[in-house]
Design a protein around this motif. Sequence first.
Motif, PDB file in Angstrom:
ATOM      1  N   LEU A 157     -12.566  -8.185 -11.938  1.00 41.74           N
ATOM      2  CA  LEU A 157     -11.807  -7.907 -13.042  1.00 41.74           C
ATOM      3  C   LEU A 157     -12.426  -8.173 -14.714  1.00 41.74           C
ATOM      4  N   GLU A 158     -12.973  -9.538 -14.613  1.00 40.29           N
ATOM      5  CA  GLU A 158     -13.564 -10.050 -15.754  1.00 40.29           C
ATOM      6  C   GLU A 158     -14.900  -9.916 -16.248  1.00 40.29           C
ATOM      7  N   ILE A 159     -15.982  -9.845 -15.013  1.00 35.87           N
ATOM      8  CA  ILE A 159     -17.224  -9.667 -15.186  1.00 35.87           C
ATOM      9  C   ILE A 159     -17.800  -8.123 -15.159  1.00 35.87           C
ATOM     10  N   LEU A 160     -17.018  -7.423 -14.065  1.00 37.60           N
ATOM     11  CA  LEU A 160     -17.361  -6.130 -14.322  1.00 37.60           C
ATOM     12  C   LEU A 160     -16.284  -5.085 -15.163  1.00 37.60           C
ATOM     13  N   LYS A 161     -15.333  -5.931 -15.432  1.00 39.60           N
ATOM     14  CA  LYS A 161     -14.264  -5.349 -16.523  1.00 39.60           C
ATOM     15  C   LYS A 161     -13.781  -4.169 -16.048  1.00 39.60           C
ATOM     16  N   LEU A 162     -13.080  -4.245 -14.744  1.00 34.07           N
ATOM     17  CA  LEU A 162     -12.435  -3.373 -13.944  1.00 34.07           C
ATOM     18  C   LEU A 162     -10.935  -3.326 -14.219  1.00 34.07           C
ATOM     19  N   ASP A 163     -10.399  -4.450 -14.907  1.00 36.69           N
ATOM     20  CA  ASP A 163      -9.006  -4.334 -15.104  1.00 36.69           C
ATOM     21  C   ASP A 163      -8.377  -3.171 -15.619  1.00 36.69           C
ATOM     22  N   GLY A 164      -7.182  -2.914 -15.078  1.00 36.80           N
ATOM     23  CA  GLY A 164      -6.760  -1.568 -15.499  1.00 36.80           C
ATOM     24  C   GLY A 164      -7.131  -0.492 -14.589  1.00 36.80           C
ATOM     25  N   ARG A 165      -8.193  -0.556 -13.972  1.00 37.35           N
ATOM     26  CA  ARG A 165      -8.524   0.609 -13.034  1.00 37.35           C
ATOM     27  C   ARG A 165      -8.588   0.011 -11.526  1.00 37.35           C
ATOM     28  N   LEU A 166      -8.704  -1.298 -11.374  1.00 34.25           N
ATOM     29  CA  LEU A 166      -8.853  -1.774 -10.011  1.00 34.25           C
ATOM     30  C   LEU A 166      -7.315  -1.961  -9.323  1.00 34.25           C
ATOM     31  N   GLN A 167      -7.386  -1.426  -8.183  1.00 36.94           N
ATOM     32  CA  GLN A 167      -6.013  -1.443  -7.539  1.00 36.94           C
ATOM     33  C   GLN A 167      -6.189  -2.864  -6.716  1.00 36.94           C
ATOM     34  N   TYR A 168      -5.446  -3.596  -6.970  1.00 34.72           N
ATOM     35  CA  TYR A 168      -5.111  -4.965  -6.075  1.00 34.72           C
ATOM     36  C   TYR A 168      -3.943  -5.583  -6.378  1.00 34.72           C
ATOM     37  N   GLU A 169      -3.500  -6.551  -5.398  1.00 36.50           N
ATOM     38  CA  GLU A 169      -2.117  -7.288  -5.543  1.00 36.50           C
ATOM     39  C   GLU A 169      -2.605  -8.686  -5.340  1.00 36.50           C
ATOM     40  N   GLU A 170      -2.017  -9.505  -6.016  1.00 37.31           N
ATOM     41  CA  GLU A 170      -2.153 -11.166  -5.827  1.00 37.31           C
ATOM     42  C   GLU A 170      -0.774 -11.728  -5.937  1.00 37.31           C
ATOM     43  N   THR A 171      -0.449 -12.348  -4.862  1.00 38.34           N
ATOM     44  CA  THR A 171       0.788 -13.228  -4.844  1.00 38.34           C
ATOM     45  C   THR A 171       0.304 -14.841  -3.911  1.00 38.34           C
ATOM     46  N   GLU A 172       1.216 -15.686  -3.938  1.00 35.55           N
ATOM     47  CA  GLU A 172       1.036 -16.845  -3.336  1.00 35.55           C
ATOM     48  C   GLU A 172       0.829 -16.535  -1.719  1.00 35.55           C
TER      49      GLU A 172
ATOM     50  N   GLU B  88     -19.998   1.319 -10.588  1.00 41.33           N
ATOM     51  CA  GLU B  88     -19.043   0.080 -10.637  1.00 41.33           C
ATOM     52  C   GLU B  88     -18.667  -0.245  -8.917  1.00 41.33           C
ATOM     53  N   ILE B  89     -18.724   0.778  -8.162  1.00 40.25           N
ATOM     54  CA  ILE B  89     -18.440   0.639  -6.969  1.00 40.25           C
ATOM     55  C   ILE B  89     -19.692  -0.340  -6.317  1.00 40.25           C
ATOM     56  N   GLU B  90     -20.866   0.192  -6.620  1.00 38.05           N
ATOM     57  CA  GLU B  90     -22.037  -0.308  -6.259  1.00 38.05           C
ATOM     58  C   GLU B  90     -22.106  -1.916  -6.674  1.00 38.05           C
ATOM     59  N   LYS B  91     -21.738  -1.977  -7.722  1.00 40.11           N
ATOM     60  CA  LYS B  91     -21.657  -3.505  -8.213  1.00 40.11           C
ATOM     61  C   LYS B  91     -20.631  -4.480  -7.762  1.00 40.11           C
TER      62      LYS B  91
ATOM     63  N   TYR C  65      -1.523 -14.369  -0.479  1.00 40.21           N
ATOM     64  CA  TYR C  65      -1.616 -12.870  -0.272  1.00 40.21           C
ATOM     65  C   TYR C  65      -2.580 -12.176  -1.371  1.00 40.21           C
ATOM     66  N   ILE C  66      -3.630 -11.567  -1.013  1.00 34.05           N
ATOM     67  CA  ILE C  66      -4.531 -10.829  -1.906  1.00 34.05           C
ATOM     68  C   ILE C  66      -4.960  -9.677  -1.327  1.00 34.05           C
ATOM     69  N   VAL C  67      -4.965  -8.389  -2.101  1.00 34.75           N
ATOM     70  CA  VAL C  67      -5.249  -7.288  -1.449  1.00 34.75           C
ATOM     71  C   VAL C  67      -6.167  -6.527  -2.533  1.00 34.75           C
ATOM     72  N   CYS C  68      -7.286  -5.894  -2.268  1.00 37.52           N
ATOM     73  CA  CYS C  68      -8.170  -5.102  -3.043  1.00 37.52           C
ATOM     74  C   CYS C  68      -8.666  -3.808  -2.731  1.00 37.52           C
ATOM     75  N   ASP C  69      -8.271  -2.725  -3.013  1.00 33.21           N
ATOM     76  CA  ASP C  69      -8.357  -1.533  -2.373  1.00 33.21           C
ATOM     77  C   ASP C  69      -9.476  -0.610  -3.558  1.00 33.21           C
ATOM     78  N   LEU C  70     -10.636  -0.823  -3.276  1.00 30.77           N
ATOM     79  CA  LEU C  70     -11.734   0.037  -4.181  1.00 30.77           C
ATOM     80  C   LEU C  70     -11.668   1.692  -3.985  1.00 30.77           C
ATOM     81  N   ASP C  71     -11.068   2.005  -2.712  1.00 30.66           N
ATOM     82  CA  ASP C  71     -11.046   3.493  -2.439  1.00 30.66           C
ATOM     83  C   ASP C  71      -9.767   3.973  -3.249  1.00 30.66           C
TER      84      ASP C  71
END
Length: 112
Positions: A48-63, A79-82, A65-71
């Motif tokens: 999110l912060e280093i690659l600056k993918l915030d707003g385009r990255l599909q993810y969810e984070e709660t107590e 960006e996918i390669e990085k 639980y964390i999920v991230c879907d690049l697809d």
Amino acid sequence: MIKIKFLKKNERIIYFEITGHANHGEYGEDIVCSAVSSVSQMTLNGLLEILKLDGRLQYEETEGYIVCDLDKSDLTDDEIEKSEILIQSMYSYLKAVKESYGKYVEIRVREV
């Protein structure tokens, strides 16, 4: 137990999901939960912060639980390669945690 799922497509990790708690020690003193939480948070923050993918990255984070879907994310091939570098690093670390604390961590990898 912490359950970790990775999905691979064409040898690339395109999805990860981490759920649960290790219950290795008291809340706030559980080194297994701390290790998994730290590396997953570091990876997500890097995306999110280093690659600056915030707003385009599909993810969810709660107590617990964390999920991230690049697809399902709106990312360029570069960006996918990085992202893959960060996620592979996390995967490598989590495998080491599982080797030491396998009773508390389950990792599944599936090719899609």
